[in-house]
Structure formats: structure tokens, C-alpha cells
Design a protein around this motif. Structure first.
Motif, short mmCIF file in Angstrom:
data_model
loop_
_atom_site.label_atom_id
_atom_site.label_comp_id
_atom_site.label_asym_id
_atom_site.label_seq_id
_atom_site.Cartn_x
_atom_site.Cartn_y
_atom_site.Cartn_z
N THR A 232 0.83 -1.20 0.00
CA THR A 232 0.00 0.00 0.00
C THR A 232 0.86 1.25 0.00
OG1 THR A 232 -1.75 -1.17 1.22
CG2 THR A 232 -1.83 1.24 1.23
N MET A 233 1.91 1.27 0.83
CA MET A 233 2.79 2.44 0.92
C MET A 233 3.54 2.67 -0.39
SD MET A 233 4.25 2.27 4.85
CE MET A 233 5.07 3.87 4.72
N LEU A 234 3.89 1.61 -1.09
CA LEU A 234 4.58 1.77 -2.38
C LEU A 234 3.69 2.52 -3.37
CD1 LEU A 234 6.30 -1.72 -2.83
CD2 LEU A 234 7.37 0.45 -2.19
N PHE A 235 2.42 2.15 -3.42
CA PHE A 235 1.50 2.81 -4.35
C PHE A 235 1.15 4.23 -3.89
CE2 PHE A 235 0.46 -1.54 -5.90
CZ PHE A 235 0.64 -1.29 -7.26
N LEU A 236 1.07 4.44 -2.58
CA LEU A 236 0.69 5.75 -2.06
C LEU A 236 1.81 6.77 -2.13
CD1 LEU A 236 -1.36 4.92 1.18
CD2 LEU A 236 -2.23 5.51 -1.09
N THR A 237 3.06 6.31 -2.13
CA THR A 237 4.18 7.24 -1.98
C THR A 237 5.09 7.34 -3.20
OG1 THR A 237 5.66 5.54 -1.06
CG2 THR A 237 4.24 6.74 0.50
N GLY A 238 5.10 6.32 -4.06
CA GLY A 238 6.03 6.34 -5.18
C GLY A 238 7.46 6.04 -4.75
N ALA A 239 7.62 5.48 -3.58
CA ALA A 239 8.96 5.20 -3.06
C ALA A 239 9.54 3.93 -3.68
CB ALA A 239 8.91 5.04 -1.54
N ARG A 240 10.86 3.80 -3.60
CA ARG A 240 11.49 2.53 -3.94
C ARG A 240 11.22 1.54 -2.81
NH1 ARG A 240 15.01 6.64 -5.21
NH2 ARG A 240 15.60 6.79 -7.42
N ALA A 241 11.24 0.26 -3.14
CA ALA A 241 10.84 -0.76 -2.16
C ALA A 241 11.69 -0.70 -0.90
CB ALA A 241 10.92 -2.14 -2.79
N ARG A 242 13.00 -0.57 -1.04
CA ARG A 242 13.87 -0.55 0.14
C ARG A 242 13.58 0.64 1.04
NH1 ARG A 242 18.06 -4.24 -0.30
NH2 ARG A 242 18.48 -5.00 -2.41
N ASN A 343 7.10 -5.97 -12.00
CA ASN A 343 8.08 -5.97 -10.91
C ASN A 343 7.77 -4.85 -9.92
OD1 ASN A 343 9.41 -3.52 -11.73
ND2 ASN A 343 10.55 -4.68 -13.26
N ILE A 344 8.42 -4.91 -8.78
CA ILE A 344 8.11 -3.97 -7.69
C ILE A 344 8.32 -2.52 -8.11
CG2 ILE A 344 8.75 -3.28 -5.34
CD1 ILE A 344 9.59 -6.17 -4.84
N HIS A 345 9.34 -2.26 -8.92
CA HIS A 345 9.66 -0.88 -9.27
C HIS A 345 8.55 -0.20 -10.07
CE1 HIS A 345 12.63 2.31 -9.49
NE2 HIS A 345 12.32 2.49 -10.76
N LYS A 346 7.67 -1.01 -10.69
CA LYS A 346 6.60 -0.42 -11.48
C LYS A 346 5.57 0.31 -10.62
CE LYS A 346 8.17 -1.70 -15.47
NZ LYS A 346 9.40 -2.35 -15.03
N THR A 347 5.54 0.03 -9.32
CA THR A 347 4.64 0.80 -8.45
C THR A 347 5.05 2.27 -8.46
OG1 THR A 347 6.02 0.36 -6.49
CG2 THR A 347 4.21 -1.18 -6.94
N ARG A 348 6.34 2.50 -8.58
CA ARG A 348 6.87 3.88 -8.66
C ARG A 348 6.44 4.54 -9.97
NH1 ARG A 348 10.89 6.99 -6.22
NH2 ARG A 348 12.49 7.91 -7.55
N HIS A 349 6.52 3.79 -11.06
CA HIS A 349 6.06 4.30 -12.35
C HIS A 349 4.57 4.66 -12.27
CE1 HIS A 349 9.45 2.58 -15.02
NE2 HIS A 349 9.84 2.56 -13.76
N TRP A 350 3.80 3.75 -11.66
CA TRP A 350 2.36 3.97 -11.56
C TRP A 350 2.06 5.25 -10.80
CZ3 TRP A 350 -1.24 4.67 -7.76
CH2 TRP A 350 -2.58 4.53 -8.14
#
Length: 460
Positions: A232-242, A343-350
Motif C-alpha cells: 500500500t505504501m509503495l503505491f501511495l508514496t512512489g517510493a522505492r521498495a527498500r 516488478n516492484i519498481h513499477k509501483t513507482r512508475h504507476w
């Protein structure tokens, strides 16, 4: 194919005399070449990049040990350059499913990726090139670098030496008799294996329902509350997973706003240089996790307010810090359930794509759009030169972004989730719009997207 190599890091609090990390083979014996490579690479690239290179090399070195062949024998990493190149060519064709052809000059190979090729091919070639460069530097490899096209270097060197007089070197610049050399252009590559179709192109993921498709798959997979919060935080913030997985209690306490967390950035070496913003619903989930799932595995037994700042928020089932690799394994399981390849990084793209779409819809004036995009740029921490004025600008724009843009984006996401849930309800009318296939991810054509250059910064 499982890896024959893995590494162990020096425990925190223990001062490493020589190696911060040791690579072990499948017999749990230290593998010196890769151990030294990591040690030497730390002085040239960041720790995360060095570890990424190392993991990529594990795949090749494992294949080298199990499947390589040269005239009936296994190829060794320290064989002569032409033998090492045979191994790399075979790996690219048979393991990485690439098409490998000789160039017109027959001095190097062109590597074309196919739809079966892993996205790590270019990184592996870069890692190998760096590996042999370091092995030559420390005198562990006694030949020239197998990954470098010596002919390209020689040709460039000769072109710089040749002058207008046939067979004679260039006259000095001061003589004024020679055409001045053009400003040195960046050479495409001096690599022996040249990837000809592997340039990174950002995928503009523009399906507003993507997060909720993944949340639904997560619930069906009976994911842990910890993984739900991180996703949820990845989609809400645009952060990298780490940046999310490695959050500490101090990161939460560092910000005045209850919905914000301080965090590090790529290349900041752990220094907290940016912040993340989440909504109240996520904070409630986090509170449930800390007082429930996390409390059950926390060995300290401390209450939340007594936990030291440096302690990570997210723990594994053994009470140890949760890691990126562990989350990646769980993420892959959920993606399989959702029938989505992402992949996980695409949440940042989204996140950035949806933010830009919101800006385009809400601000019709071009100047206002540019100001809003600049605020987004600062939030993502794509900063320009860090001078005193920039610090003040950051302070003002950061407040504007939190108050105006991010909150509206979170509201838009909530409405989109409600729309998605309505679509999942049994159809009551024949003309009710159908639900999109779960594995369909809408993408805006790259040539039509106005901010491709802006999205390019996602990997920087």
C-alpha cells in the motif's frame, strides 16, 4: 536454476577488518574472486549497486560451473579471454535466450534481447565487465578484459592521431594547420558484447485499478498485514521498495505530520533526505501491525514509545529485520495469484503516471501545470544543485505538495478503489460495464505521452 553462491554480511556492531561481505560457494567455502570484487567495487559504485552486480554474477558463475563447455571441459572464470567469451556467448544464447550475431567488422558481437530474455542481461554484462576490470587491477586475472572490444579503442586512438599529412601524426593545435578535433562525443560502448535493443524505456502504467487488483490478489493469497502495508505504501508514496521496507521508528518520529515518514534516497548512503506521505487508513493498518503481528515476533517486548529510533518497523517471523529479498519472494507469489507480470519498481512508475494525469486534469493553465510538476519533482527528490536557496525552495514547495497535490491524489485513489469494487459486484443490469481482465494493464503509447523525459528519471 538455483544459485551455487550466496553471501553473508559482517554483523552490525562488528568492525570488519577486511571484508564487509564474504561470498560462499555451495560447500560453504569462501569464494575469493567475487568476495574481492565486492570489496573493490565499493570504492567505485554504491553499496546497493555492488550488491546488485554481485547477485547478477551469481547466475553466470553458477551456469559456468554447471553447464559451460569448451572442447569437452568446464570453462573457468580465469581462462583466456577468447574462452571466456565462448562461455558468455553460450550463456546469452542458451540461458538468457538472446540472439547473438557478429558485427559487420567481426570484431565484436551484437546481442539482441527477445521476449524470453531476462531484464538483467545488460546488468550482467556490465557486472562482468566491471568484475574483470577489478580482477586485472588486483592481478588475479592475467589477461586483457574479455568484455572489452580492443579494436574499438585502437580505432578511436588512431583517429585522434591521424592528421592531414598522409602517414604522419597530427600537428599540434597551436600550429593552426589541422582541422580542430570535434568535441569528444560519448562513445556508444567499448564492450565486446553490445546489447542493441536493451535501452531502458519506462512503462507508463496507467490503469487506475492496478493497486486494488494487487490488494485483492494479496488477500486471496492470505498475505501478512506487513506485506499489505508495504505494498500500500509503495503505491501511495512512489517510493522505492527498500525505502519502505527499511523504515525505522525514528523515521516516523522525525516528521511532525502524523502521516509522514523520513527515509533515505538512492545514493544518500542511509542519510534521510526525503519523506513519504500516507493516508489515515494506512496509519490505522500500521498501528494494528505494530500492536499485533509485529508484537508477537518482537524479542524486545518494548512498548512502541520505548523502542529506539534505529529499530526497523517491519520484522520477519523470527523477529529480525524484514529484507527486500524476503518481500520480493512474497511479491512474486502475489503477482502469480493476480496473473500480472509486474516488478516492484513499477509501483513507482504507476504513482508518477497517476500524479501527472491528476495534474493534467486539474490544472488547465500551462504555468500552473509546470509548477505542480516541479513540486512533484521535489517530492520525488529529483533535486538540482543543492545550494542555500534550493533548501528554502524545498521547504516551501514541500509544504505545498503535501497540502495540495498528494492529499488530492490519495482522495482520487480512494474513489478509484470504490469504482473498482463496484465493478467486481455481480452484474444486476445487462448494460453494466464489464470488468477488465485481471492481467490487463493499460499503457499509454510512449510516443503520445507528454512527459517521457520526466518519467526517465525514475531509474536515476
Amino acid at each position: 536454476m538455483g544459485s551455487l553462491y550466496h553471501h553473508v554480511k559482517c554483523p552490525e556492531g562488528v568492525k570488519a577488518k577486511k571484508f564487509k561481505l564474504i561470498v560462499l560457494d555451495n560447500y560453504l567455502k569462501p569464494f575469493l574472486p567475487l568476495t574481492i570484487f565486492y570489496k573493490e567495487a565499493l570504492g567505485r559504485i554504491t553499496e546497493s549497486s555492488a550488491e546488485s552486480y554481485l547477485k547478477t554474477l551469481y547466475t553466470f558463475f553458477t551456469w559456468l560451473h554447471t553447464d559451460s563447455n569448451y572442447q569437452g571441459r568446464t570453462i573457468k572464470w580465469d581462462d583466456e579471454p577468447h574462452i571466456v567469451r565462448v562461455a558468455i556467448e553460450d550463456f546469452l544464447m542458451h540461458e538468457a535466450h538472446c540472439k547473438v550475431t557478429t558485427s559487420d567488422s567481426k570484431t565484436y558481437y551484437n546481442v539482441k534481447l527477445t521476449n524470453k530474455s531476462p531484464h538483467t542481461v545488460s546488468r550482467m554484462l556490465s557486472a562482468l565487465k566491471s568484475f574483470y576490470k577489478i580482477m586485472i587491477h588486483v592481478k588475479m586475472y592475467l589477461y586483457s578484459n574479455p568484455l572489452i572490444d580492443a579494436h574499438a579503442i585502437l580505432k578511436e586512438h588512431q583517429s585522434l592521431k591521424e592528421g592531414v599529412r598522409e602517414g604522419k601524426p597530427r600537428m599540434p593545435k597551436e600550429a593552426g594547420t589541422e582541422e580542430p578535433l570535434p568535441k569528444k562525443a560519448r562513445r556508444l560502448t567499448d564492450s565486446f558484447f553490445k546489447v542493441i535493443n536493451g535501452e531502458w524505456k519506462p512503462q507508463i502504467i496507467d490503469n487506475p485499478h492496478l493497486p486494488f487488483m494487487i490488494y485483492k490478489a494479496g488477500k486471496e493469497s492470505k498475505w501478512k498485514l506487513r506485506d499489505e502495508i508495504i505494498t500500500t505504501m509503495l503505491f501511495l508514496t512512489g517510493a522505492r521498495a527498500r525505502e519502505v521496507i527499511e523504515l525505522t521508528f525514528g523515521d516516523y518520529r522525525a516528521r511532525n505530520d502524523k502521516g509522514e515518514f523520513a527515509t533515505f534516497n538512492k545514493g544518500s548512503y542511509g542519510k534521510r533526505t526525503k519523506f513519504l506521505k500516507v493516508d489515515n487508513d494506512t496509519l490505522k493498518l500500521l498501528d494494528c501491525y505494530i500492536h499485533g503481528e509485529r508484537k508477537k515476533v518482537d524479542k524486545s517486548g518494548l512498548k512502541m514509545n520505548d523502542i529506539p529510533d534505529e529499530i526497523p518497523i517491519f520484522l520477519n517471523q523470527h523477529g529480525n529485520p524484514y529484507t527486500y529479498d524476503a518481500f520480493l519472494k512474497n511479491w512474486s507469489t502475489i503477482m502469480g495469484k493476480a496473473e500480472i507480470k509486474i516488478n516492484i519498481h513499477k509501483t513507482r512508475h504507476w504513482f508518477v503516471t497517476r500524479s501527472i494525469r491528476m495534474i493534467r486534469e486539474e490544472y488547465k493553465n500551462k504555468t500552473e501545470q509546470e509548477k505542480a510538476i516541479e513540486r512533484l519533482r521535489i517530492y520525488m527528490n529529483w533535486s538540482a544543485k543543492a545550494d542555500t536557496m534550493k533548501v528554502y525552495e524545498h521547504h516551501v514547495d514541500e509544504k505545498d505538495y503535501v497540502a495540495e497535490q498528494h492529499d488530492r491524489l490519495l482522495e482520487m485513489m480512494k474513489k478509484e478503489q470504490e469504482e473498482y469494487l463496484k465493478q467486481l459486484e455481480p452484474r444486476k443490469r445487462a448494460n453494466q460495464p464489464s470488468v477488465e481482465p485481471r492481467n490487463k494493464v493499460v499503457q499509454t503509447p510512449e510516443e503520445q505521452h507528454e512527459l517521457m523525459d520526466f518519467i526517465d528519471k525514475l531509474n536515476s
